[in-house]
Write a protein that holds these residues in place. Structure first.
Motif: not given
Length: 307
Positions: A90-91, A99
Motif C-alpha cells: 500500500m502507499y 488508498n
C-alpha cells in the motif's frame, strides 16, 4: 438444484523447457466455500495461481470464471477476481481511506458507499483515516482484504495471506474470510503452508504433488474419524476387535479403532460382556497434518517462491 462452480480449471497444463510443471489439472470451486490449496515443495501451487490470475498462460487447458475463459475473455473474467499475495503493498504515506479511493478509481464504477461498506466489513472504521505507515501488519492485511473486495469479486485468491501475523491477527483474518464467503457467496482459494490454519479456515482441501491433483477432500468428515479406546487387559481388547473384524492400531494403553459411530456401542458392549475394564472411549479426528503426510508420503509443505 445443483450448485454451479464459480471457477473451473479444465485440463490445465503448463510445460516449460520440456518439463511439465502442471499436468492436466481439473478443479471446480464453488460459491460460499473456502478451499485450501496444499502441496510439497515445487508441487506447482504458485504456477497454478499464476495461471488462475492470467500472469502466466497455460500450455494447454483453460481457466473458466463464471462461464468465461480467462484466456479468451481476459478483462471480463478477471473483473470477477480479487487477489492477495502475502503482504499487500500500500502507499504508506497515504491514509487507508485514500488508498482505497485510489484503487476504486482504477475500476471506475465504485462509489463512496461501497468503500464505506468494505471498511465496515473488515472492521477498520476507527483507523481508516490514519496513515498506513501507522498500521500494524494485521491492519494492513485487513486493508488489503478491503481493497481486494472493492469491486465485489466472486472469486478471491489468497497466497500465504497470514504470513507475519500474530495469533490474534490470524484469527481475525480467518473470521473475516469466513464471513465474506458465507454472506457474499464468494469462493475463496487459499494457498498456505500453515496446515493448522488451513484446517480451521477451510471447508475442503485440494492437494497437488508433482504438478498433479492427487486428492480433494472435505474437512472434518466422519470418514477420517477414529475412536481411541483405553481398556485393560489390552490383549483381550485386541482379541475382541479382531473377532468383530475392526481395523485397529495398538497404542501404549489402548487401541485406535477405525469404525463408524454406530459400531462403537456394540464394541463397548462386547468389552463389558468379557469383563474388560474400560477407562476411555473417545473420537479422535485425524489432523490435517496426518492426512497431508498420508496423501503425499511425507512431502514437505512449504513451496519455494522462485520466479
Amino acid at each position: 438444484m445443483e450448485q454451479k462452480p464459480i471457477v473451473q480449471l479444465r485440463n490445465l497444463t503448463k510445460v516449460i523447457r520440456g518439463k511439465k510443471l502442471i499436468d492436466n489439472l481439473n478443479l471446480d470451486l464453488y460459491p460460499g466455500q473456502i478451499t485450501g490449496f496444499l502441496g510439497p515443495n515445487g508441487a506447482g501451487k504458485t504456477t497454478t495461481i499464476r495461471m488462475m490470475t492470467g500472469l502466466m498462460h497455460p500450455t494447454d487447458g483453460e481457466v473458466i470464471i463464471e462461464g468465461q475463459s480467462l484466456d479468451k475473455h481476459y478483462e471480463e473474467a478477471i473483473s470477477k477476481v480479487g487477489v492477495i499475495v502475502e503482504n499487500p503493498e500500500m502507499y504508506k504515506y497515504m491514509s487507508g481511506y485514500k488508498n482505497l479511493l485510489h484503487f476504486a478509481r482504477m475500476h471506475g464504477n465504485i462509489d463512496k458507499t461501497r468503500i464505506d461498506e468494505v471498511i465496515r466489513q473488515v472492521g477498520l472504521e476507527k483507523r481508516i483515516h490514519e496513515k498506513v505507515s501507522t498500521y500494524s501488519l494485521g491492519m494492513r492485511q485487513r486493508l488489503g482484504l478491503a481493497q481486494s473486495l472493492l469491486h465485489r469479486p466472486k472469486f478471491l485468491i489468497l497466497d500465504e495471506p497470514t504470513n507475519g501475523l500474530d495469533p490474534a491477527g490470524i484469527r481475525e483474518f480467518r473470521t473475516y474470510l469466513r464471513k465474506i464467503a458465507a454472506e457474499d457467496g464468494v469462493s475463496v482459494f487459499v494457498s498456505s503452508h500453515m496446515l493448522s490454519e488451513i484446517e480451521l479456515m477451510c471447508d475442503r482441501i485440494a492437494v497437488i504433488q508433482n504438478g498433479k491433483l492427487i486428492d480433494i477432500r472435505e474437512m472434518h468428515s466422519e470418514a477420517e474419524t477414529v475412536y481411541y479406546v483405553e481398556a485393560t487387559p489390552l490383549a483381550k481388547v485386541e482379541e475382541i476387535a479382531r473377532a468383530m473384524k475392526f481395523d485397529f492400531l495398538t497404542q501404549d494403553k489402548g487401541l485406535e479403532l477405525q469404525v463408524n459411530k454406530e459400531s462403537v456401542p456394540r464394541f463397548v458392549a462386547a468389552l463389558v460382556a468379557e469383563g474388560v475394564e474400560i477407562f476411555a472411549v473417545q473420537p479422535h479426528q485425524k489432523t490435517l497434518e496426518d492426512q497431508f503426510l498420508e496423501m503425499t508420503g511425507g512431502g514437505q509443505i512449504a513451496e519455494a517462491h522462485t520466479k
